[in-house]
Structure formats: C-alpha cells, structure tokens
Design a protein around this motif. Sequence first.
Motif, PDB file in Angstrom:
ATOM      1  N   SER A 113       0.811  -1.222   0.000  1.00  0.00           N
ATOM      2  CA  SER A 113       0.000   0.000   0.000  1.00  0.00           C
ATOM      3  C   SER A 113       0.839   1.264   0.000  1.00  0.00           C
ATOM      4  O   SER A 113       0.290   2.369   0.032  1.00  0.00           O
ATOM      5  CB  SER A 113      -0.919   0.013   1.234  1.00  0.00           C
ATOM      6  N   GLN A 114       2.163   1.137  -0.060  1.00  0.00           N
ATOM      7  CA  GLN A 114       3.039   2.288   0.123  1.00  0.00           C
ATOM      8  C   GLN A 114       3.672   2.779  -1.164  1.00  0.00           C
ATOM      9  O   GLN A 114       4.754   3.359  -1.152  1.00  0.00           O
ATOM     10  CB  GLN A 114       4.126   1.958   1.157  1.00  0.00           C
ATOM     11  N   SER A 115       3.008   2.547  -2.288  1.00  0.00           N
ATOM     12  CA  SER A 115       3.426   3.105  -3.566  1.00  0.00           C
ATOM     13  C   SER A 115       2.192   3.637  -4.283  1.00  0.00           C
ATOM     14  O   SER A 115       1.082   3.149  -4.080  1.00  0.00           O
ATOM     15  CB  SER A 115       4.132   2.058  -4.436  1.00  0.00           C
ATOM     16  N   ILE A 116       2.392   4.621  -5.129  1.00  0.00           N
ATOM     17  CA  ILE A 116       1.306   5.248  -5.880  1.00  0.00           C
ATOM     18  C   ILE A 116       1.323   4.715  -7.308  1.00  0.00           C
ATOM     19  O   ILE A 116       2.388   4.543  -7.910  1.00  0.00           O
ATOM     20  CB  ILE A 116       1.467   6.774  -5.884  1.00  0.00           C
ATOM     21  N   VAL A 117       0.129   4.465  -7.856  1.00  0.00           N
ATOM     22  CA  VAL A 117      -0.019   4.091  -9.256  1.00  0.00           C
ATOM     23  C   VAL A 117      -0.902   5.128  -9.946  1.00  0.00           C
ATOM     24  O   VAL A 117      -1.985   5.463  -9.454  1.00  0.00           O
ATOM     25  CB  VAL A 117      -0.619   2.683  -9.410  1.00  0.00           C
TER      26      VAL A 117
END
Length: 633
Positions: free
Chosen positions: A108-112
């Motif tokens: 959950s700790q990256s942005i797409v």
Amino acid sequence: MKLIASCVRHGAPVRLCVSALAVFAAFPVLAQSQAQGTLEEVVVTATRVAVPVTDVIADVSIIDRTALDQVGQGSLRDVLAQQPGIQLSSTGGYRSATGVYLRGASASQSIVLIDGVRVGSATLGSVAFENMPLDRIERIEILRGAASALYGPDAVGGVIQIFTREPEDGLHLSASVGAGSDGLRQAGAAIRGRDGALGYSVGVSKENAAGISAINNPAADSYNPDADSFEVASVDVKLTAQLSAAHALALSVLHSDMDYQFDGYAYPSPLNLTAATTDAWTRPTLNNVSLKWDAQWQPNWKSSLLLGQSDDKSVSDYYRMRDGAFDANSKFNTRRTQATWQNDISVGADVLTFLLETRTEKVDSSTNFTVKQRDIKSAMLSYALNRPRWNALAVLRHDDNSQFGGFDNWALSGGYRLSTNWRAVASMGTSFQAPSFNQLYYPNVGYYAGNPALTPQRNRASELGLKYLQGSLTAGASLYYNEIEGFIDPAKNSQSDLAVLRGVTLSLQNQVGDTRYAVSYDYADPRTKPGNARLVRVARNVLNFNVNHRLGTVSVFGELKLSSDRVDNALVYGGPRDVLAGYSLLNVGATWKINKDLSLLARINNLTDANYVLTNGYAMPGRNAFVSLSWAI
C-alpha cells in the motif's frame, strides 16, 4: 549520514557497497560503444515535467511498447517483476490479487497513476494490477524512492505511472490472437490515427483461461483443489484535439472488467459452506477517465489542467458448488475524483513548477465503515535548477487531509557530472501515509480488526547513487535508507515504533551488435524496530537478467530471475511466520517477423517447471507455453 552508518553497521550492505564500486570500475571495459540513432528519451514521472533521461537525478526505469509486446500471455505483474527494486506477492494463478513491494515498502506504500490519475483501492490501500490490460499500455515509468513531496500521500516506496496508447499520424490498424497452456485464449484489436488537428486511439482486448488451483497447500483453511478460471475484457479510447498552436485537449477512457475464481468461502456463510463446497468469484472492475487541457500561455509559461475520475470496484460472490445456489456476496468499491492544475515557468534553463490539487476518496462497501470519505487538498512548489555540470531539484508540498489534518513534506536532490560518462546523485526527503479505511474501520472478524487509533506514518528517506553512460551502455547503483515512524504492520494491523527500509540496487543495460541485455541486482532488508523482525514477502537478494538477440527476422530472448527466501504470515493465523524458499525462474521465447505486417511470438514460461510461491499457500503456474500472431499496418 544515516545512509552511510547503515552500511557500517550491517555486514551485507558494506560488502555490497564495495561490490558496487568494483562493478562500476569494470563498466568502461564492458562498454562497447554504439552510436545512439534515436532521439533522446524523456521521463515525466521523475519531476512532473519532461526531462531527458540522461539528466534525471532519481532512480527510474522505463518500459516501452517494444518490451511489452514480448510479454505474451503475461500480465502487468509479470512485466513489473523484471524491474529493479520491485518484488511481488500473488494469491495464485495467472491473474489474481497482486501486491507490489517497491524498495521493500509494503503493497500500500506506492502510488499508481494512469495518465496522471491516481488509481487503487482506498479500503485495501493497494492496486488491482491484475485488472490492467497490458495490450492497452503505451509506456510505463517507475520512480523508485520516497516521492510524497511530488505526488502526495502514500508514495513511500515510489511511483508507477502508466500511459495508455497514443494516436499516431495517418491510419494504423492492428489485431492479435493467441493461445496457451491451461486453456488460455487471447485476442485484441485497435485502430489509431491522426487527421489534421484530431487524433484517436481505440482498442479492445479479451483474455480467458481455465487456470490452475489458486491454493496449493491442503493445510490452508481455504484449500480447494479445483482449477480457478478467469476472464478479462477491456476497452480504451483516447481522443486528442490541437485547438491551436498553444492549446490542446486529450480525453482518455479505460475500462477493464474481470471475473476470476478463487479458493475461499463467505464469512458468515448463510448456507454453512466450507472452502471445499464453495464456488467463489471476485469481479474487479477498473474505470479510469481523464480530460487534460495543455496550454502555452507565454513562451516561458505553460500549464495543464487535469480532471480525472477512477473507479476501483471489487465484488465477491459465493455460490454452492454442487448446484450454484447463491450464498453471499461482498463489495469494496472506491471512487477517486481528482483535479490537478500545474504551471511550469521556464527561468532560463531552470523550471519553476507550481501545482494545486484536490482529490476525494469515497468508499461504497458492504461493510459499514464509520467514515466513508476523505478529501485531500494539496499545494506544491518545486524548482529544477539545470547547469552544464550539475542539476538539482527542490520540492515543498502541503497536503490537508480531512481526517488527519495538514502535513508538510519536502525533497532535495542533486546530480553532478564527474566526467563525460560518470554522474553522482544524492537525494533526501520526507513522506507520509494515512491509514487505509480497512486499517481504521474494518470490523472484527476473528483474524483481523480495524484500529481507529492508528495515526499516519511519517518517513524520512535518503539515497546516494552513481550513474554511468557510454554509447548504448547505461548503468546505475543506488544505496537507500528509509525510516518510517509509526509503521503499520499489514499483518497485525498494529503500529510499531519504527520500520527501516534499506538496500542497494545495481542495474546495467547495453546493446552490443544484435544483442541487447539488462541485468539488475537488489539487496533489500526491511525490518521493524525494536523487534528487528523482517517485513513479509520481501527477499533479501534478487537477481534479474534479460537478453534479446536478433537473427535476421527472428529475435530470441530469455528472462532469468533468482530470488532468495522470504518470510510470510503463517497459514494458521497468529502462528510464527513461515519461511518461503528461494527460487529460480527461467522464461524463453522468440519473435519472428514474417513480413512487414505480420509477426509471430512463442514463449515458454517457467521452463524448468520450478515449484515456487510468492504468497504463503498460493500456487504459481508451472511450465506453460504461449503462441500469438499479430498483424499491424
């Protein structure tokens, strides 16, 4: 200094730092220079403005359409798995829920982003990579490292930006069909073109398979040995209009619908079913719409206004296997709306960027969350300084979260050309991440419960690197250190004092004659403090090697991955964590350009039939083959 101290305190990182210098010393020997006959490639995600890849300070990777065409029946997760700094989890089979761990950060700790619009689930906090149609992607850019100052909350591990297919001058038609193991069938078609000021790109694709059993461990409480099938269909449309020399509009629409079986059962189950008597289906849907207006107001001032909406729908239906009687269902849907106004002002060779953004995350679920919406309002200011020998980027950002208040983040990075070929880079900055709706409000079901007392995670990251460029050879080494205060353990949903993400990434790409190759090595050792426990599903050592050799009209390729062991949650909840064995994975294939319009792809994945898992208890495909025929004019 913490970055250097980390190497001194930990034996493996020290050796890797020394090894990195030794490898870099050998690069000039490896570099058989070859003239670059194409225009210089640019990257957008690293700074939010187009920058030549040779001037980028950050650690980035670019995946172009040529690489995507070689994937065959693979999904987006298979493409990402070959990239430096990325590890995956999967809940079984060809298409199933996938987690991406970027630089050891949790899923959950990256942005797409898709065409600049943030996508993903606000309940889980992660993204349904399995539902993204690979055939409809033009290009992928991966930014590794904390990037909340540029992109807002959650960019602890980095940013993955996906660009959909673009219009082209003239008229272009394409179609493809393919078939493979486990009943896999694939087809797609597209039309693209541009006539004067108007451009268009329209494509459709469909894929289905009988699949394999998602869970391979009879000890798991969700075990069911039946094959779990899937079907996915997608359509995308992009329309562009050059209204004048200074103004342009672009409308992008992407829709993807998927149905896949999984091993599980409803809780509670009105029909008192077990995993062995349940036919369980998940039906994820992705809708992404964006409208972008690019304007050149003055020779040195341009702006873009982006309006976007993304729907991430996840519906699960449960039936009795013997007669199809309906048992129960659940839904966890997220709608994100976004408006971003970005202004770029050139000051000589420098660029001043000012951005205002507002985003709303709204949840519609069968679970009655206490709070179902949050709003984030943001302002960002950055200055990119560019000089012949060195460049730098300074970023300040303020985000106001309707649940948790205001947060300030900053980033500072710089690069210096040591020589014609060598460049040193360094960066530091901060990020934050608010808890997901599940982490806060999910009801107690016996093995997981929300915790409304959770507070946002704050982190400070630093990075040192070297980059090498000579002809077609590029290489990089990055040493990173990231401290996350108030880390939320995704398995226990509890908040520890600290998590430390540290590691080294080495990468090299080159083309010598008709042979192109890429190799990367990652050492990652993310741990929680003070207990020093390893974070789940992240291997300490991963090696990727890719090679492609052209023989006239035929190109042959190979992909090798070597991974050391990982830890994961125990099959029995609450038990000690299990160790997942290391593995090696070899894929091979060939493409044949039959004529200027027709090409054939054949590949064998997992050639050695390795038995491996990415998530405890869940199966991955054994040896499998795929053949496709593509036509384009």
